[in-house]
Design a protein around this motif. Structure first.
Motif: not given
Length: 478
Positions: A161-186
């Protein structure tokens, strides 16, 4: 001068074809392109940094789990499948990522959140892990409305039943941080564009307004209005241009005044001899006796000589103005030329009861010069001395020399020159005494001749006491 400065009339500084409009468009275009490129680079490297950090974090978590599973597998006293299940169910970083277990058929069997995905759930990272030598697969993509990061690691000792482990994470917070930086850049980019625009407007106005004023003033000068000048508000190139323009305007105004004075002076000077010549010609034509004839011819000859001298002075002035005034340079004895000029005026001085004194020096003074032009200078200076000296006065001519120059001075006891006129007497067509005959260019021509010989013509005078003219000429070397 400043009283003549008038406000510049309103005009469109940023017209379609104006320098300012082209400068602003070009500057803002370049600045805009550079800022766009800069923002693209900022976005690219920021995203690469944050996504890379997130990937490193998830991959390190996957590697840590692999290490734990390898130790559990070596421990024969433990139930390996149960331990794998326990790792998934008790995953302590559920708030950051989700952990899934995958069986050998590529199906999700267990998740840390308790929710199983659909059977057709897309897992490209799992397929990459199967093909990878280190059993690791990474996927960056979108899952519905958000970007996700998925990392799959193949279990070194798989079970059913266990041949692999999969880790999934959302990048929403990362994208929000990037968006904040880009907003500041703009915002920073917009501020930079605003500053560039304001500085550009200020810079353009500091150039185009003075240039516009210079243009409008130049049109007035072309129409003969010499009253306006450009205000000089800086020492930069525009200030230097404004100052040079004002100097040009002063010269034009002075030239215009000289022209008017020339026309007035020449008209007056020509009228007097022509009237005398015409009057005596008509008198002689109508009949005369010998005494009248002699008197008339004397007047006609004198006035003709005066006209001839005036014409020669005007021709010399024209040559000086056009740059065609040349010298025939030879080695001459300047004292001999001075004495020739004095001989011309000895009789005239006696007739006018003026003492003309000259002590002939015992030395010779060899100079390199044009003897005719130097004699012309001496004649002009002595003639002026006689003209402005009243009967009973005196004129003294002295010649001296030092190691490098000969110094000739002509001093008279005449009317003298007022202090306000003294600095102008060598200007063309300037006459300090309007009652005396003359074109007003004799001294100007004399000064030019002496200057071309490398010498100096200096005038000292005191009103009512007389004038002293000093001519300094360099001696011939060797």
């Amino acid at each position: 001068m400043d009283n003549n400065i008038k406000p510049l009339p309103n005009r469109r500084i940023f017209g379609r074809q104006s320098i300012s409009a082209r400068w602003m468009v070009n500057t803002l275009s370049v600045a805009g392109v550079l800022l766009v490129v800069a923002n693209i680079f900022i976005y690219y490297f920021t995203k690469k940094y944050y996504y890379g950090s997130a990937e490193s974090y998830v991959v390190s978590e996957a590697n840590a789990s692999q290490t734990i599973l390898a130790r559990l597998y070596e421990d024969l006293s433990t139930n390996y499948s149960s331990e794998v299940r326990n790792i998934v169910e008790s995953f302590n970083k559920k708030d950051q990522m989700e952990l899934m277990s995958i069986n050998k058929n590529g199906e999700v069997t267990l998740t840390s959140s308790g929710f199983s995905p659909d059977s057709d759930y897309y897992m490209p990272d799992y397929e990459k892990a199967l093909k990878s030598e280190n059993g690791l697969g990474v996927y960056l993509g979108r899952d519905g409305r958000e970007n996700i990061l998925a990392v799959t690691t193949i279990i070194a000792q798989p079970t059913g039943n266990y041949s692999a482990l999969r880790y999934v994470t959302s990048l929403e917070m990362v994208d929000n941080q990037i968006g904040t930086i880009m907003l500041a850049a703009l915002i920073v980019s917009a501020f930079i564009l605003l500053v560039v625009t304001l500085l550009g407007v200020y810079f353009v106005k500091s150039i185009c307004v003075p240039l516009g004023r210079i243009g409008s003033t130049a049109k007035k000068l072309a129409k003969g209005d010499f009253s306006e000048r450009i205000p000089v508000t800086s020492n930069d190139e525009i200030g230097q241009l404004s100052r040079a323009f004002n100097e040009m305007a002063d010269e034009l105004e002075n030239s215009e005044q000289i022209k008017n004075d020339f026309i007035s002076s020449v008209s007056h000077e020509l009228r007097t001899p022509l009237t005398a010549i015409k009057g005596w010609s008509e008198t002689l034509e109508s009949g005369y006796d010998p005494q009248t004839f002699r008197k008339g011819m004397k007047v006609i000859t004198g006035e003709t000589n005066r006209l001839e001298q005036m014409v020669e002075e005007l021709l010399d002035f024209s040559r000086i103005q056009s740059g065609h005034f040349t010298l025939q340079l030879t080695t001459i004895d300047v004292i001999a030329e001075l004495e020739d000029a004095l001989l011309i005026y000895n009789d005239k001085a006696k007739k006018e009861n003026i003492i003309l004194s000259y002590n002939e020096p015992e030395f010779m003074c060899a100079v390199v010069g044009d003897k005719n032009r130097l004699r012309q200078v001496f004649i002009n200076i002595i003639d002026n001395a006689l003209k402005y000296t009243e009967p009973g006065g005196s004129i003294e001519v002295i010649a001296e020399k030092n190691d490098s120059a000969v110094i000739i001075s002509v001093s008279d006891t005449g009317a003298g020159i007022a202090p306000e006129d003294l600095s102008k007497v060598k200007q063309k067509f300037y006459k300090a005494n309007k009652t005396k005959h003359g074109s007003g260019i004799g001294l100007a021509v004399a000064d030019e001749i002496i200057t071309m010989h490398g010498g100096l013509l200096d005038i000292e005078s005191e009103l009512g006491k007389g004038t002293k003219v000093t001519i300094t000429l360099p001696l011939k070397n060797g």
